[in-house]
Motif scaffolding. Structure first.
Motif, PDB file in Angstrom:
ATOM      1  N   TYR A 107       2.218   7.031 -14.119  1.00 43.26           N
ATOM      2  CA  TYR A 107       2.799   8.350 -14.311  1.00 43.26           C
ATOM      3  C   TYR A 107       3.152   8.976 -12.966  1.00 43.26           C
ATOM      4  O   TYR A 107       2.794   8.463 -11.903  1.00 43.26           O
ATOM      5  CB  TYR A 107       1.872   9.259 -15.126  1.00 43.26           C
ATOM      6  N   TYR A 108       3.856  10.070 -13.028  1.00 44.55           N
ATOM      7  CA  TYR A 108       4.519  10.642 -11.859  1.00 44.55           C
ATOM      8  C   TYR A 108       3.589  10.878 -10.669  1.00 44.55           C
ATOM      9  O   TYR A 108       3.880  10.466  -9.542  1.00 44.55           O
ATOM     10  CB  TYR A 108       5.208  11.947 -12.246  1.00 44.55           C
ATOM     11  N   SER A 109       2.459  11.528 -10.887  1.00 44.48           N
ATOM     12  CA  SER A 109       1.621  11.962  -9.774  1.00 44.48           C
ATOM     13  C   SER A 109       0.907  10.825  -9.050  1.00 44.48           C
ATOM     14  O   SER A 109       0.405  11.025  -7.948  1.00 44.48           O
ATOM     15  CB  SER A 109       0.580  12.986 -10.257  1.00 44.48           C
ATOM     16  N   ILE A 110       0.832   9.650  -9.656  1.00 47.32           N
ATOM     17  CA  ILE A 110       0.222   8.516  -8.955  1.00 47.32           C
ATOM     18  C   ILE A 110       1.253   7.463  -8.568  1.00 47.32           C
ATOM     19  O   ILE A 110       0.899   6.441  -7.972  1.00 47.32           O
ATOM     20  CB  ILE A 110      -0.889   7.856  -9.796  1.00 47.32           C
ATOM     21  N   SER A 111       2.521   7.703  -8.886  1.00 46.18           N
ATOM     22  CA  SER A 111       3.558   6.707  -8.588  1.00 46.18           C
ATOM     23  C   SER A 111       3.688   6.469  -7.088  1.00 46.18           C
ATOM     24  O   SER A 111       3.958   5.348  -6.654  1.00 46.18           O
ATOM     25  CB  SER A 111       4.900   7.145  -9.171  1.00 46.18           C
ATOM     26  N   VAL A 112       3.470   7.497  -6.282  1.00 47.66           N
ATOM     27  CA  VAL A 112       3.584   7.336  -4.838  1.00 47.66           C
ATOM     28  C   VAL A 112       2.475   6.416  -4.310  1.00 47.66           C
ATOM     29  O   VAL A 112       2.700   5.619  -3.393  1.00 47.66           O
ATOM     30  CB  VAL A 112       3.547   8.710  -4.130  1.00 47.66           C
ATOM     31  N   TYR A 113       1.288   6.491  -4.919  1.00 49.23           N
ATOM     32  CA  TYR A 113       0.184   5.613  -4.512  1.00 49.23           C
ATOM     33  C   TYR A 113       0.467   4.176  -4.952  1.00 49.23           C
ATOM     34  O   TYR A 113       0.125   3.225  -4.248  1.00 49.23           O
ATOM     35  CB  TYR A 113      -1.130   6.100  -5.111  1.00 49.23           C
ATOM     36  N   PHE A 241      -6.887  -2.555  11.607  1.00 50.90           N
ATOM     37  CA  PHE A 241      -7.164  -1.134  11.791  1.00 50.90           C
ATOM     38  C   PHE A 241      -6.340  -0.282  10.824  1.00 50.90           C
ATOM     39  O   PHE A 241      -6.849   0.693  10.253  1.00 50.90           O
ATOM     40  CB  PHE A 241      -6.868  -0.722  13.234  1.00 50.90           C
ATOM     41  N   ALA A 242      -5.061  -0.633  10.652  1.00 51.20           N
ATOM     42  CA  ALA A 242      -4.204   0.120   9.732  1.00 51.20           C
ATOM     43  C   ALA A 242      -4.728   0.029   8.305  1.00 51.20           C
ATOM     44  O   ALA A 242      -4.753   1.022   7.575  1.00 51.20           O
ATOM     45  CB  ALA A 242      -2.771  -0.410   9.802  1.00 51.20           C
ATOM     46  N   GLU A 243      -5.172  -1.152   7.904  1.00 50.18           N
ATOM     47  CA  GLU A 243      -5.716  -1.332   6.561  1.00 50.18           C
ATOM     48  C   GLU A 243      -6.965  -0.479   6.355  1.00 50.18           C
ATOM     49  O   GLU A 243      -7.128   0.161   5.308  1.00 50.18           O
ATOM     50  CB  GLU A 243      -6.062  -2.807   6.335  1.00 50.18           C
ATOM     51  N   ALA A 244      -7.845  -0.493   7.351  1.00 51.81           N
ATOM     52  CA  ALA A 244      -9.132   0.196   7.215  1.00 51.81           C
ATOM     53  C   ALA A 244      -9.008   1.712   7.350  1.00 51.81           C
ATOM     54  O   ALA A 244      -9.661   2.462   6.603  1.00 51.81           O
ATOM     55  CB  ALA A 244     -10.124  -0.344   8.242  1.00 51.81           C
ATOM     56  N   TYR A 245      -8.179   2.179   8.278  1.00 50.40           N
ATOM     57  CA  TYR A 245      -8.163   3.601   8.599  1.00 50.40           C
ATOM     58  C   TYR A 245      -7.005   4.375   7.974  1.00 50.40           C
ATOM     59  O   TYR A 245      -7.039   5.606   7.925  1.00 50.40           O
ATOM     60  CB  TYR A 245      -8.154   3.790  10.110  1.00 50.40           C
ATOM     61  N   LEU A 246      -5.988   3.682   7.480  1.00 53.62           N
ATOM     62  CA  LEU A 246      -4.873   4.369   6.831  1.00 53.62           C
ATOM     63  C   LEU A 246      -4.792   4.030   5.345  1.00 53.62           C
ATOM     64  O   LEU A 246      -4.885   4.901   4.487  1.00 53.62           O
ATOM     65  CB  LEU A 246      -3.558   4.023   7.529  1.00 53.62           C
ATOM     66  N   PHE A 247      -4.615   2.745   5.045  1.00 54.30           N
ATOM     67  CA  PHE A 247      -4.396   2.347   3.656  1.00 54.30           C
ATOM     68  C   PHE A 247      -5.634   2.529   2.788  1.00 54.30           C
ATOM     69  O   PHE A 247      -5.541   3.036   1.663  1.00 54.30           O
ATOM     70  CB  PHE A 247      -3.925   0.888   3.591  1.00 54.30           C
ATOM     71  N   LEU A 248      -6.801   2.086   3.261  1.00 58.00           N
ATOM     72  CA  LEU A 248      -8.010   2.167   2.443  1.00 58.00           C
ATOM     73  C   LEU A 248      -8.346   3.593   2.020  1.00 58.00           C
ATOM     74  O   LEU A 248      -8.514   3.863   0.815  1.00 58.00           O
ATOM     75  CB  LEU A 248      -9.192   1.534   3.179  1.00 58.00           C
ATOM     76  N   PRO A 249      -8.439   4.565   2.946  1.00 57.42           N
ATOM     77  CA  PRO A 249      -8.774   5.939   2.513  1.00 57.42           C
ATOM     78  C   PRO A 249      -7.710   6.541   1.599  1.00 57.42           C
ATOM     79  O   PRO A 249      -8.027   7.193   0.601  1.00 57.42           O
ATOM     80  CB  PRO A 249      -8.875   6.710   3.833  1.00 57.42           C
ATOM     81  N   TYR A 250      -6.444   6.311   1.936  1.00 56.05           N
ATOM     82  CA  TYR A 250      -5.346   6.889   1.157  1.00 56.05           C
ATOM     83  C   TYR A 250      -5.312   6.323  -0.260  1.00 56.05           C
ATOM     84  O   TYR A 250      -5.193   7.064  -1.239  1.00 56.05           O
ATOM     85  CB  TYR A 250      -4.023   6.626   1.867  1.00 56.05           C
ATOM     86  N   LEU A 251      -5.421   4.998  -0.378  1.00 55.76           N
ATOM     87  CA  LEU A 251      -5.391   4.365  -1.692  1.00 55.76           C
ATOM     88  C   LEU A 251      -6.658   4.693  -2.495  1.00 55.76           C
ATOM     89  O   LEU A 251      -6.623   4.762  -3.726  1.00 55.76           O
ATOM     90  CB  LEU A 251      -5.217   2.852  -1.547  1.00 55.76           C
ATOM     91  N   LEU A 252      -7.773   4.887  -1.796  1.00 51.76           N
ATOM     92  CA  LEU A 252      -8.997   5.300  -2.485  1.00 51.76           C
ATOM     93  C   LEU A 252      -8.811   6.685  -3.095  1.00 51.76           C
ATOM     94  O   LEU A 252      -9.248   6.942  -4.238  1.00 51.76           O
ATOM     95  CB  LEU A 252     -10.173   5.299  -1.506  1.00 51.76           C
ATOM     96  N   TYR A 253      -8.160   7.563  -2.377  1.00 55.36           N
ATOM     97  CA  TYR A 253      -7.869   8.906  -2.894  1.00 55.36           C
ATOM     98  C   TYR A 253      -6.959   8.806  -4.116  1.00 55.36           C
ATOM     99  O   TYR A 253      -7.157   9.504  -5.116  1.00 55.36           O
ATOM    100  CB  TYR A 253      -7.225   9.739  -1.790  1.00 55.36           C
ATOM    101  N   GLY A 254      -5.966   7.926  -4.042  1.00 55.53           N
ATOM    102  CA  GLY A 254      -5.087   7.708  -5.190  1.00 55.53           C
ATOM    103  C   GLY A 254      -5.834   7.131  -6.379  1.00 55.53           C
ATOM    104  O   GLY A 254      -5.540   7.481  -7.537  1.00 55.53           O
TER     105      GLY A 254
END
Length: 298
Positions: A107-113, A241-254
């Motif tokens: 759905y719309y609000s998680i499509s960006v994740y 580093f990008a996986e651990a510090y950018l993608f992991l927290p962001y995708l976890l929030y999603g």
């Protein structure tokens, strides 16, 4: 401590992630980019075709190199192809299956994740191919022991970085502080030692080849070889580093927005139509028990 503790927070605890500055940065960045918010579908299609083609092109280059058609090289002729064409084909199929699964109940609000996770999966595919590319051309020169040392170092580095970030996220979610166990302390000290003194080993190798080489060409080749291997390691570590510090927290929030959709919708003050999007709302929400009934005061 649960192995999947990061994914077991309740709604109130998950809200602590919204205070993470890197997550906030990723939120603002992805929501304003057409490649992630879905507003530039033509651009996404063109970029996807180019990037997929590049991954298959890497395999073609390896095959040409195996056949000795790349011209003269200071490296020994590779005799094992770690990146035959069936590898990118297989990885593409895996990527495609995951993409199709992610589109279900989207759905719309998680499509960006979802789009960010799709991009992340492609980057994993790309970095895997890059490592197989380097392994094919450098295995003979590095020997099995040298290649094994590089991958063990990258594995230990990944462990330390992800373990550290995971514990930081756990502290953010649940509060409290985690202590390193004996194994963590040992690996941490080992990684610190390699980062601190690894350059000395590289310099010693270069000086040794410089002093005992018979020609200046060999000296230049060794310097170039060390530089390429260093670049290989730097790219891999930057990706980790990008996986651990950018993608992991962001995708976890999603993930938590997907896990607690109604709670986050109400927390952000959005209607169901705004949150789910018209298409998903009409198909899955409207006319069902999930539909929020407005209080008309009667």
């Amino acid at each position: 401590m649960s192995k999947f503790k990061l994914m077991n927070a309740n709604f109130e605890e998950s809200l602590n992630l919204s205070d993470d500055s890197l997550i906030s940065f990723m939120e603002n960045d992805t929501n304003n980019r057409g490649i992630y918010n879905g507003k530039n579908k033509i651009g996404i299609t063109i970029i996807a075709i180019i990037m997929f083609g590049f991954n298959f092109f890497i395999s073609m280059i390896v095959q040409i190199g195996i056949e000795g058609k790349l011209g003269e090289s200071t490296l020994s002729q590779p005799n094992i192809n770690f990146l035959p064409m069936w590898v990118p084909i297989g990885l593409f199929i895996v990527w495609l299956v995951i993409w199709l699964l992610l589109k279900k109940n989207n759905y719309y609000s998680i499509s960006v994740y979802r789009r960010m996770l799709t991009v992340n999966n492609y980057l994993v595919w790309l970095i895997l191919e890059a490592n197989l590319f380097f392994l094919t051309f450098f295995l003979t020169t590095l020997t099995f022991l040298g290649a094994l040392t590089i991958f063990c170092f990258l594995g230990l580095t990944s462990y330390i970085i992800f373990r550290s970030k995971s514990r930081s996220l756990e502290n953010n979610l649940f509060g409290g502080k985690s202590k390193l166990d004996k194994i963590d302390n040992f690996i941490q000290k080992l990684i610190n030692f390699l980062f601190k003194y690894g350059w000395i080993i590289v310099i010693v190798v270069i000086l040794w080849k410089f002093i005992f080489s018979n020609t200046t060409g060999v000296r230049t080749d060794i310097v170039g070889l060390v530089g390429i291997i260093a670049m290989w390691l730097i790219v891999d570590i930057a990706f980790i580093f990008a996986e651990a510090y950018l993608f992991l927290p962001y995708l976890l929030y999603g993930y938590y927005k997907y896990k607690y959709p109604e709670e986050y919708r109400e927390w952000e003050g959005k209607t169901q139509l705004e949150w789910y999007g018209e298409k998903y709302f009409n198909k899955h929400i409207k006319g069902t028990e999930k539909e929020e009934k407005k209080n008309d005061g009667n």
